[in-house]
Design a protein around this motif. Structure first.
Motif, PDB file in Angstrom:
ATOM      1  N   ILE A  65      -3.778  -7.531   3.580  1.00 11.55           N
ATOM      2  CA  ILE A  65      -4.786  -6.480   3.528  1.00 11.55           C
ATOM      3  C   ILE A  65      -4.289  -5.256   4.281  1.00 11.55           C
ATOM      4  O   ILE A  65      -3.825  -5.375   5.414  1.00 11.55           O
ATOM      5  N   THR A  66      -4.403  -4.084   3.665  1.00 13.04           N
ATOM      6  CA  THR A  66      -4.072  -2.828   4.331  1.00 13.04           C
ATOM      7  C   THR A  66      -5.143  -1.799   4.014  1.00 13.04           C
ATOM      8  O   THR A  66      -5.923  -1.961   3.086  1.00 13.04           O
ATOM      9  N   GLU A  67      -5.143  -0.730   4.801  1.00 13.29           N
ATOM     10  CA  GLU A  67      -5.989   0.401   4.457  1.00 13.29           C
ATOM     11  C   GLU A  67      -5.298   1.187   3.349  1.00 13.29           C
ATOM     12  O   GLU A  67      -4.130   0.952   3.029  1.00 13.29           O
ATOM     13  N   LYS A  68      -6.018   2.127   2.744  1.00 11.04           N
ATOM     14  CA  LYS A  68      -5.499   2.895   1.616  1.00 11.04           C
ATOM     15  C   LYS A  68      -4.154   3.536   1.929  1.00 11.04           C
ATOM     16  O   LYS A  68      -3.263   3.579   1.080  1.00 11.04           O
ATOM     17  N   ASP A  69      -3.975   4.002   3.164  1.00  7.09           N
ATOM     18  CA  ASP A  69      -2.716   4.644   3.547  1.00  7.09           C
ATOM     19  C   ASP A  69      -1.649   3.626   3.979  1.00  7.09           C
ATOM     20  O   ASP A  69      -0.624   3.992   4.533  1.00  7.09           O
ATOM     21  N   HIS A  70      -1.906   2.352   3.743  1.00  9.35           N
ATOM     22  CA  HIS A  70      -1.009   1.232   4.049  1.00  9.35           C
ATOM     23  C   HIS A  70      -0.878   0.958   5.542  1.00  9.35           C
ATOM     24  O   HIS A  70       0.046   0.281   5.980  1.00  9.35           O
ATOM     25  N   SER A  71      -1.795   1.470   6.347  1.00 13.04           N
ATOM     26  CA  SER A  71      -1.790   1.178   7.777  1.00 13.04           C
ATOM     27  C   SER A  71      -2.605  -0.086   8.044  1.00 13.04           C
ATOM     28  O   SER A  71      -3.421  -0.493   7.234  1.00 13.04           O
ATOM     29  N   GLY A  72      -2.384  -0.666   9.184  1.00 11.41           N
ATOM     30  CA  GLY A  72      -3.188  -1.796   9.632  1.00 11.41           C
ATOM     31  C   GLY A  72      -3.037  -3.052   8.810  1.00 11.41           C
ATOM     32  O   GLY A  72      -3.992  -3.786   8.630  1.00 11.41           O
ATOM     33  N   GLY A  73      -1.847  -3.361   8.321  1.00 11.69           N
ATOM     34  CA  GLY A  73      -1.650  -4.545   7.502  1.00 11.69           C
ATOM     35  C   GLY A  73      -1.853  -5.842   8.263  1.00 11.69           C
ATOM     36  O   GLY A  73      -1.319  -6.023   9.344  1.00 11.69           O
ATOM     37  N   VAL A  74      -2.653  -6.740   7.686  1.00  8.10           N
ATOM     38  CA  VAL A  74      -2.901  -8.058   8.270  1.00  8.10           C
ATOM     39  C   VAL A  74      -2.918  -9.107   7.164  1.00  8.10           C
ATOM     40  O   VAL A  74      -3.189  -8.793   6.008  1.00  8.10           O
TER      41      VAL A  74
END
Length: 138
Positions: A65-74
């Protein structure tokens, strides 16, 4: 005492059949069935209305899972999403009969249901549904 939902989810995970050597992707369809396509990712809105993106990990036992800008991947076995109409639900990745599906639980509920379909709101708030299909059988 632990929540009954935890017991149900763990039981489903432990009892689910092992996946065959088949790679899965999402088959997306608009609510009005006017458009459909396959993709390896699903773009959705989470409980906080953030634009999120999810795909299956290489082993296909977890979501990435990431945010739209591909940050915070988990990596996780569940996603929190907005369904049609904006209600908050959690979808847990469950394997049943050798195929992936979802165990859906509404926010605040103690139990849920299994389904092979997830109905979600996209980044632009449109209503879509998705199922898993084998990569070579789209």
């Amino acid at each position: 005492m632990k929540s009954p939902i935890i017991f149900v989810i763990l039981s489903l995970i432990l009892c689910s059949a092992m996946a065959e050597d088949v790679l899965y992707q999402f088959k997306h369809q608009q609510k009005d069935r006017s458009e459909s396509h396959t993709d390896i990712i699903l773009n959705y809105r989470d409980w906080n209305n953030r634009a999120m993106q999810v795909g299956l990990t290489k082993g296909q036992r977890m979501f990435y899972i990431t945010e739209k800008d591909h940050s915070g991947g988990v990596m996780d076995t569940s996603i929190q999403y907005k369904t049609w109409g904006g209600a908050n639900w959690t979808a847990h990745l469950i394997w049943q009969d050798g195929q992936p599906g979802y165990y859906h639980v509404r926010q605040g509920a103690q139990s849920g249901h299994f389904d092979r379909v997830i109905n979600y709101q996209t980044w632009d708030w449109s209503n879509w549904g998705a199922t898993f299909v084998p990569v070579n059988h789209a």
